[in-house]
Design an enzyme around this catalytic site. Structure first.
Site, mmCIF file in Angstrom:
data_model
loop_
_atom_site.group_PDB
_atom_site.id
_atom_site.type_symbol
_atom_site.label_atom_id
_atom_site.label_comp_id
_atom_site.label_asym_id
_atom_site.label_seq_id
_atom_site.Cartn_x
_atom_site.Cartn_y
_atom_site.Cartn_z
ATOM 1 N N VAL A 1 14.499 16.763 -4.770
ATOM 2 C CA VAL A 1 13.685 17.743 -5.519
ATOM 3 C C VAL A 1 14.307 19.131 -5.358
ATOM 4 C CG1 VAL A 1 11.416 18.862 -5.710
ATOM 5 C CG2 VAL A 1 11.545 16.403 -5.259
ATOM 6 N N CYS B 1 -5.252 16.725 5.740
ATOM 7 C CA CYS B 1 -5.908 18.031 5.870
ATOM 8 C C CYS B 1 -7.372 17.989 5.414
ATOM 9 C CB CYS B 1 -5.116 19.062 5.067
ATOM 10 S SG CYS B 1 -5.854 20.699 5.068
ATOM 11 N N ILE C 1 4.424 3.655 2.920
ATOM 12 C CA ILE C 1 4.976 2.326 3.224
ATOM 13 C C ILE C 1 4.118 1.216 2.620
ATOM 14 C CG2 ILE C 1 6.088 3.069 5.374
ATOM 15 C CD1 ILE C 1 3.770 1.518 6.864
ATOM 16 N N ASP C 2 2.898 1.547 2.180
ATOM 17 C CA ASP C 2 1.937 0.513 1.771
ATOM 18 C C ASP C 2 2.226 -0.127 0.404
ATOM 19 O OD1 ASP C 2 0.600 1.140 4.117
ATOM 20 O OD2 ASP C 2 -0.797 2.509 3.128
ATOM 21 N N LYS D 1 6.520 -29.234 11.919
ATOM 22 C CA LYS D 1 7.860 -29.167 11.349
ATOM 23 C C LYS D 1 8.881 -29.261 12.467
ATOM 24 C CE LYS D 1 7.482 -25.259 9.226
ATOM 25 N NZ LYS D 1 7.754 -24.121 8.363
ATOM 26 N N GLN E 1 6.409 0.767 12.249
ATOM 27 C CA GLN E 1 6.714 0.431 10.846
ATOM 28 C C GLN E 1 6.940 1.662 9.974
ATOM 29 O OE1 GLN E 1 3.845 -3.112 9.663
ATOM 30 N NE2 GLN E 1 3.006 -1.967 11.364
HETATM 31 O O1 F6P Z 1 -0.812 4.680 4.628
HETATM 32 C C1 F6P Z 1 0.153 4.461 5.600
HETATM 33 C C2 F6P Z 1 -0.458 3.891 6.846
HETATM 34 O O2 F6P Z 1 0.587 3.683 7.792
HETATM 35 C C3 F6P Z 1 -1.284 2.613 6.674
HETATM 36 O O3 F6P Z 1 -0.472 1.477 6.541
HETATM 37 C C4 F6P Z 1 -2.141 2.640 7.890
HETATM 38 O O4 F6P Z 1 -3.343 1.937 7.674
HETATM 39 C C5 F6P Z 1 -2.415 4.118 8.089
HETATM 40 O O5 F6P Z 1 -1.376 4.811 7.412
HETATM 41 C C6 F6P Z 1 -2.446 4.561 9.525
HETATM 42 O O6 F6P Z 1 -2.776 5.917 9.555
HETATM 43 P P1 F6P Z 1 -2.660 6.851 10.834
HETATM 44 O O7 F6P Z 1 -1.208 7.224 10.993
HETATM 45 O O8 F6P Z 1 -3.489 8.039 10.475
HETATM 46 O O9 F6P Z 1 -3.142 6.084 11.995
#
Ligand code: F6P
Length: 328
Positions: free
Chosen positions: A26, A76, A130-131, A215, A260
């Site tokens: 950007v 926020c 990431i979701d 298996k 993650q």
């Molecule tokens: O939206 C991203 C995420 O990592 C979700 O996968 C998870 O439920 C949430 O944020 C966790 O939030 P925090 O970092 O506020 O605990």
């Protein structure tokens, strides 16, 4: 608002690998096209508390490979109030910013939509989470990297699961969406996926686990999508129920958690973020307002904020079938 001279950039909500690549794209696309750029720190908080910095091309040097976000991020509370948004708008005007690029997930884009309506601010969003739970785009920035992080962890867990002949419940993030859970199940060859909104009967699960043990494998891995509203944690709860019913299995729980969200972004996320960041500046130049940049079938699309946050992107039922067939 008339002509745009200065673009402000912020990252908001949960961080996602590739946010820095997006900030870089950007910034440099905007400077190339003659705009001034300002970096807003800590998401909307930086607007409310006036933490705004001038950005040059060098401000984004050597960041494409970095996880997290150099602009920092926050959820926020103040910005959810009309008073907070008024302060944010006043600070934005005082800083000479006349358009925003907001990089974040559904909460961040919902906030952007309200702000844009109230103050007629031109805003373009980039899907940074990431979701992968935003509509109108095949993937969100950070999703591919997070998926690969899960793969790496589950492959390692398979070594110990197999050596000890154990059953593992691995809880992954995704908020209320099951993309990380389903696709990590396919990619790791896990025996079962417990997705959001799936009512899991313990005896059904037992059958799946039995299949895993029957298996050639002597271990089983069950990927569990987190339940953001569960106090105990969904994998812990499920494991307790399964252990009570099937004490013959030596079960363990691993919650992957915030690991993650970290790490150097994958090539896929760096390229996605770069394309989307460039497209955000083009969109503002083309007079687009209140849209998120998406990419579907390789094409840039403009997704109205309301559609992006609608949570109507569905999981492919064939993939659920695929997991069942491949784990028999
Ligand atoms: O939206 C991203 C995420 O990592 C979700 O996968 C998870 O439920 C949430 O944020 C966790 O939030 P925090 O970092 O506020 O605990």
């Amino acid at each position: 608002m008339n002509q745009i001279k200065c673009i402000g950039i912020l990252t908001s909500g949960g961080d996602a690998p590739g946010m820095n690549a997006a900030i870089r794209a950007v910034t440099r696309s905007a400077i190339y096209n003659g705009f001034e750029v300002k970096g807003i720190m800590r998401g909307y908080r930086g607007l409310v508390y006036n933490e705004i910095e001038p950005f040059k091309s060098q401000s984004v040097s050597n960041i494409i490979q970095l996880g997290g976000t150099i602009l920092k991020t926050a959820r926020c509370k103040e910005f959810t109030t009309a008073e907070g948004r008024k302060t944010a708008y006043d600070n934005m005007v005082a800083a000479g910013i006349d358009a925003l690029v907001v990089i974040g997930g559904d909460g961040s884009l919902t906030g952007a939509n309200i702000f844009a309506q109230e103050y007629n601010v031109p805003i373009v969003g980039l899907p940074g989470t990431i979701d992968n739970d935003l509509g109108g785009t095949d993937s969100t920035i950070g999703y591919d990297t997070a998926l690969n992080t899960i793969l790496d962890a589950v492959d390692k867990l398979r070594d110990t699961a197999s050596s000890h002949e154990r059953l593992f419940f691995v809880e992954v993030m995704g908020n209320t969406a099951g993309y990380l859970a389903l696709n990590s199940t396919i990619a790791t060859g896990a025996e079962a996926a417990i997705l959001p909104d799936t009512d899991t009967e313990v005896d059904q699960l037992g059958e799946l686990i039995n299949n895993g043990f029957r298996k050639s494998k002597n271990s089983a891995i069950v990927i569990v999508a987190e339940d953001p509203h569960s106090v105990k944690g969904r994998a812990v709860d499920l494991a307790e129920r399964v252990k009570a019913e099937f004490p013959q299995y030596d079960a363990r729980v691993t919650i992957l958690g915030h690991v993650q969200r970290g790490g150097s972004p994958s090539a896929v996320d760096r390229i996605l973020a770069s394309r989307m960041g460039y497209a955000a500046v083009q969109a503002l130049m083309d007079g687009q307002r209140n849209v998120m940049i998406g990419i579907t079938n390789g094409q840039i699309v403009y997704v109205p904020f309301v559609k992006a946050v609608k949570h109507d992107k569905t999981i492919d039922r064939n993939d659920i079938e695929l997991v069942k067939i491949l784990s028999i």
